[in-house]
Design a protein around this motif. Structure first.
Motif, mmCIF file in Angstrom:
data_model
loop_
_atom_site.group_PDB
_atom_site.id
_atom_site.type_symbol
_atom_site.label_atom_id
_atom_site.label_comp_id
_atom_site.label_asym_id
_atom_site.label_seq_id
_atom_site.Cartn_x
_atom_site.Cartn_y
_atom_site.Cartn_z
ATOM 1 N N LYS A 224 6.955 -2.572 -4.024
ATOM 2 C CA LYS A 224 8.349 -2.687 -4.454
ATOM 3 C C LYS A 224 8.480 -2.712 -5.975
ATOM 4 C CE LYS A 224 12.425 -5.660 -3.776
ATOM 5 N NZ LYS A 224 12.947 -6.881 -3.080
ATOM 6 N N TYR A 225 7.591 -3.432 -6.636
ATOM 7 C CA TYR A 225 7.752 -3.630 -8.073
ATOM 8 C C TYR A 225 6.778 -2.829 -8.938
ATOM 9 C CZ TYR A 225 10.644 -7.522 -6.535
ATOM 10 O OH TYR A 225 11.616 -8.293 -5.925
ATOM 11 N N ASN A 226 5.743 -2.223 -8.324
ATOM 12 C CA ASN A 226 4.729 -1.535 -9.132
ATOM 13 C C ASN A 226 4.316 -0.197 -8.499
ATOM 14 O OD1 ASN A 226 3.881 -3.842 -11.168
ATOM 15 N ND2 ASN A 226 3.935 -4.786 -9.133
ATOM 16 N N SER A 227 5.244 0.501 -7.893
ATOM 17 C CA SER A 227 4.893 1.727 -7.164
ATOM 18 C C SER A 227 4.250 2.790 -8.067
ATOM 19 C CB SER A 227 6.130 2.313 -6.478
ATOM 20 O OG SER A 227 7.149 2.603 -7.423
ATOM 21 N N LYS A 228 4.720 2.911 -9.296
ATOM 22 C CA LYS A 228 4.166 3.933 -10.196
ATOM 23 C C LYS A 228 2.717 3.639 -10.545
ATOM 24 C CE LYS A 228 8.597 5.155 -12.341
ATOM 25 N NZ LYS A 228 9.385 5.196 -13.602
ATOM 26 N N GLU A 229 2.413 2.353 -10.749
ATOM 27 C CA GLU A 229 1.047 1.979 -11.119
ATOM 28 C C GLU A 229 0.080 2.092 -9.939
ATOM 29 O OE1 GLU A 229 3.921 -0.061 -13.833
ATOM 30 O OE2 GLU A 229 3.748 0.217 -11.660
ATOM 31 N N LEU A 230 0.615 2.170 -8.721
ATOM 32 C CA LEU A 230 -0.232 2.189 -7.520
ATOM 33 C C LEU A 230 -0.358 3.560 -6.876
ATOM 34 C CD1 LEU A 230 1.013 -1.157 -5.934
ATOM 35 C CD2 LEU A 230 -1.277 -0.717 -6.824
ATOM 36 N N VAL A 231 0.086 4.598 -7.565
ATOM 37 C CA VAL A 231 0.029 5.955 -6.999
ATOM 38 C C VAL A 231 -1.382 6.310 -6.535
ATOM 39 C CG1 VAL A 231 0.213 8.416 -7.557
ATOM 40 C CG2 VAL A 231 2.031 6.842 -8.233
ATOM 41 N N ALA A 232 -2.372 5.920 -7.295
ATOM 42 C CA ALA A 232 -3.765 6.257 -6.953
ATOM 43 C C ALA A 232 -4.251 5.520 -5.709
ATOM 44 C CB ALA A 232 -4.682 5.946 -8.134
ATOM 45 N N HIS A 233 -3.513 4.504 -5.277
ATOM 46 C CA HIS A 233 -3.947 3.699 -4.126
ATOM 47 C C HIS A 233 -3.065 3.904 -2.899
ATOM 48 C CE1 HIS A 233 -6.872 1.610 -6.586
ATOM 49 N NE2 HIS A 233 -5.941 1.391 -7.490
ATOM 50 N N ARG A 234 -2.339 5.019 -2.884
ATOM 51 C CA ARG A 234 -1.433 5.274 -1.756
ATOM 52 C C ARG A 234 -2.172 5.276 -0.422
ATOM 53 N NH1 ARG A 234 1.209 10.692 -3.855
ATOM 54 N NH2 ARG A 234 -0.920 10.802 -4.661
ATOM 55 N N LYS A 235 -3.345 5.871 -0.396
ATOM 56 C CA LYS A 235 -4.097 5.973 0.867
ATOM 57 C C LYS A 235 -4.443 4.598 1.421
ATOM 58 C CE LYS A 235 -8.196 8.131 2.908
ATOM 59 N NZ LYS A 235 -9.384 8.998 2.667
ATOM 60 N N GLU A 236 -4.941 3.714 0.556
ATOM 61 C CA GLU A 236 -5.294 2.362 1.015
ATOM 62 C C GLU A 236 -4.055 1.585 1.463
ATOM 63 O OE1 GLU A 236 -6.265 3.703 -1.965
ATOM 64 O OE2 GLU A 236 -8.152 2.779 -2.642
ATOM 65 N N LEU A 237 -2.942 1.768 0.737
ATOM 66 C CA LEU A 237 -1.731 1.027 1.048
ATOM 67 C C LEU A 237 -1.126 1.437 2.382
ATOM 68 C CD1 LEU A 237 -0.128 0.962 -2.507
ATOM 69 C CD2 LEU A 237 -0.890 -1.040 -1.208
ATOM 70 N N ILE A 238 -1.032 2.752 2.633
ATOM 71 C CA ILE A 238 -0.436 3.181 3.900
ATOM 72 C C ILE A 238 -1.364 2.864 5.067
ATOM 73 C CG2 ILE A 238 -1.315 5.557 3.811
ATOM 74 C CD1 ILE A 238 2.069 4.282 5.270
ATOM 75 N N LYS A 239 -2.660 2.945 4.844
ATOM 76 C CA LYS A 239 -3.610 2.593 5.915
ATOM 77 C C LYS A 239 -3.465 1.117 6.280
ATOM 78 C CE LYS A 239 -8.514 2.740 7.154
ATOM 79 N NZ LYS A 239 -9.883 3.076 6.698
ATOM 80 N N PHE A 240 -3.316 0.275 5.264
ATOM 81 C CA PHE A 240 -3.154 -1.158 5.500
ATOM 82 C C PHE A 240 -1.892 -1.428 6.317
ATOM 83 C CE2 PHE A 240 -0.987 -5.050 4.062
ATOM 84 C CZ PHE A 240 -1.900 -5.999 4.502
ATOM 85 N N GLY A 241 -0.769 -0.886 5.862
ATOM 86 C CA GLY A 241 0.490 -1.111 6.570
ATOM 87 C C GLY A 241 0.486 -0.516 7.965
ATOM 88 N N TRP A 242 -0.067 0.682 8.098
ATOM 89 C CA TRP A 242 -0.071 1.386 9.385
ATOM 90 C C TRP A 242 -0.916 0.639 10.415
ATOM 91 C CZ3 TRP A 242 3.318 5.071 10.398
ATOM 92 C CH2 TRP A 242 3.177 5.794 11.578
ATOM 93 N N ASN A 243 -2.036 0.092 9.987
ATOM 94 C CA ASN A 243 -2.889 -0.662 10.917
ATOM 95 C C ASN A 243 -2.147 -1.858 11.509
ATOM 96 O OD1 ASN A 243 -5.134 0.992 10.744
ATOM 97 N ND2 ASN A 243 -6.081 -0.181 9.087
ATOM 98 N N HIS A 244 -1.354 -2.522 10.687
ATOM 99 C CA HIS A 244 -0.568 -3.649 11.187
ATOM 100 C C HIS A 244 0.596 -3.171 12.056
ATOM 101 C CE1 HIS A 244 -2.371 -7.135 9.163
ATOM 102 N NE2 HIS A 244 -2.670 -6.285 8.186
ATOM 103 N N LEU A 245 1.125 -1.996 11.739
ATOM 104 C CA LEU A 245 2.240 -1.450 12.505
ATOM 105 C C LEU A 245 1.820 -1.097 13.931
ATOM 106 C CD1 LEU A 245 5.182 -0.934 11.757
ATOM 107 C CD2 LEU A 245 4.576 1.438 11.262
ATOM 108 N N LYS A 246 0.550 -0.774 14.115
ATOM 109 C CA LYS A 246 0.056 -0.385 15.441
ATOM 110 C C LYS A 246 -0.173 -1.578 16.365
ATOM 111 C CE LYS A 246 -3.453 2.017 13.932
ATOM 112 N NZ LYS A 246 -4.650 2.892 13.920
ATOM 113 N N ARG A 247 -0.105 -2.784 15.818
ATOM 114 C CA ARG A 247 -0.300 -3.977 16.648
ATOM 115 C C ARG A 247 0.905 -4.177 17.547
ATOM 116 N NH1 ARG A 247 -0.984 -8.970 13.737
ATOM 117 N NH2 ARG A 247 -2.287 -9.671 15.451
ATOM 118 N N GLU A 248 0.661 -4.677 18.751
ATOM 119 C CA GLU A 248 1.750 -4.872 19.703
ATOM 120 C C GLU A 248 2.190 -6.335 19.739
ATOM 121 O OE1 GLU A 248 3.376 -2.558 21.282
ATOM 122 O OE2 GLU A 248 2.125 -0.993 20.411
#
Length: 202
Positions: A47-71
């Motif tokens: 939310k507050y540092n998206s520009k600085e985290l561009v290089a870490h997009r893969k790790e960030l979406i993987k982290f969120g997606w793994n939690h999203l798959k939980r039931e």
């Protein structure tokens, strides 16, 4: 304030790679509260540092997606908010964006609603520029089509119907140009939503 003054890029990189990006961030030994805290941290970073985290997009979406798959977990609600902040900040495959959007439309349970509404309110403004490929060949925006489709399919569930109409009201400008296509569903919903003695207060 300026997030960069509080946390620099090297520390953000360390948090993403060495904490959020580790293979055991879904370890069953972690408590639900710990997982929620991790999701809140990741969400704040995006939310507050998206520009600085561009290089870490893969790790960030993987982290969120793994939690999203939980039931059936509380952390899944926080994961929806996390992933929607990601999709608002960064381009992703349209298939992924639509998958998240439809999942949010189909999640109507009252206990999850504050999180689902927050996630939708973050994602909706991003849809016109995130789904440009799908928009080019369609006269009716794809989000209009999915909302109408689910209104027809799930119209017999009052709380689900309320969830979808609330979305349309909150983001009326995104549905206004195609408002006529929702009139039949609106007429069908009226007896259930407001004309019966036991109608929901919502």
């Amino acid at each position: 304030g300026d997030g960069a003054k509080v946390i620099d890029e090297s520390l953000m990189s360390c948090i993403v790679k060495d904490y959020l990006g580790t293979l055991d961030n879904l370890d069953s030994s972690r408590s639900e509260q710990h997982k929620i805290a991790m999701l809140k941290l990741a969400t704040s970073l995006i939310k507050y540092n998206s520009k600085e985290l561009v290089a870490h997009r893969k790790e960030l979406i993987k982290f969120g997606w793994n939690h999203l798959k939980r039931e059936d977990s509380t952390s899944k609600c926080y994961a929806f908010v996390n992933v929607c902040y990601f999709l608002n900040a960064y381009q992703a495959p349209e298939k992924i964006i639509l998958q998240v959007f439809v999942a949010l439309l189909r999640t109507w349970q009252v206990e999850a609603r504050p999180f689902i509404n927050e996630a939708l309110d973050i994602l909706m403004p991003a849809l016109p520029h995130r789904l440009q490929e799908g928009m080019q060949q369609q006269k009716v925006p794809i989000w209009n089509r999915y909302v109408k489709k689910i209104l027809i399919e799930e119209g017999h569930i009052i709380t689900h119907t309320i969830h979808l109409w609330h979305l349309i009201v909150r983001h009326d400008k995104m549905f206004y140009s195609n408002r006529a296509q929702f009139v039949p569903q609106m007429i069908n919903s009226l007896p259930k939503l407001g004309l019966l003695p036991n109608s929901s207060i919502e």
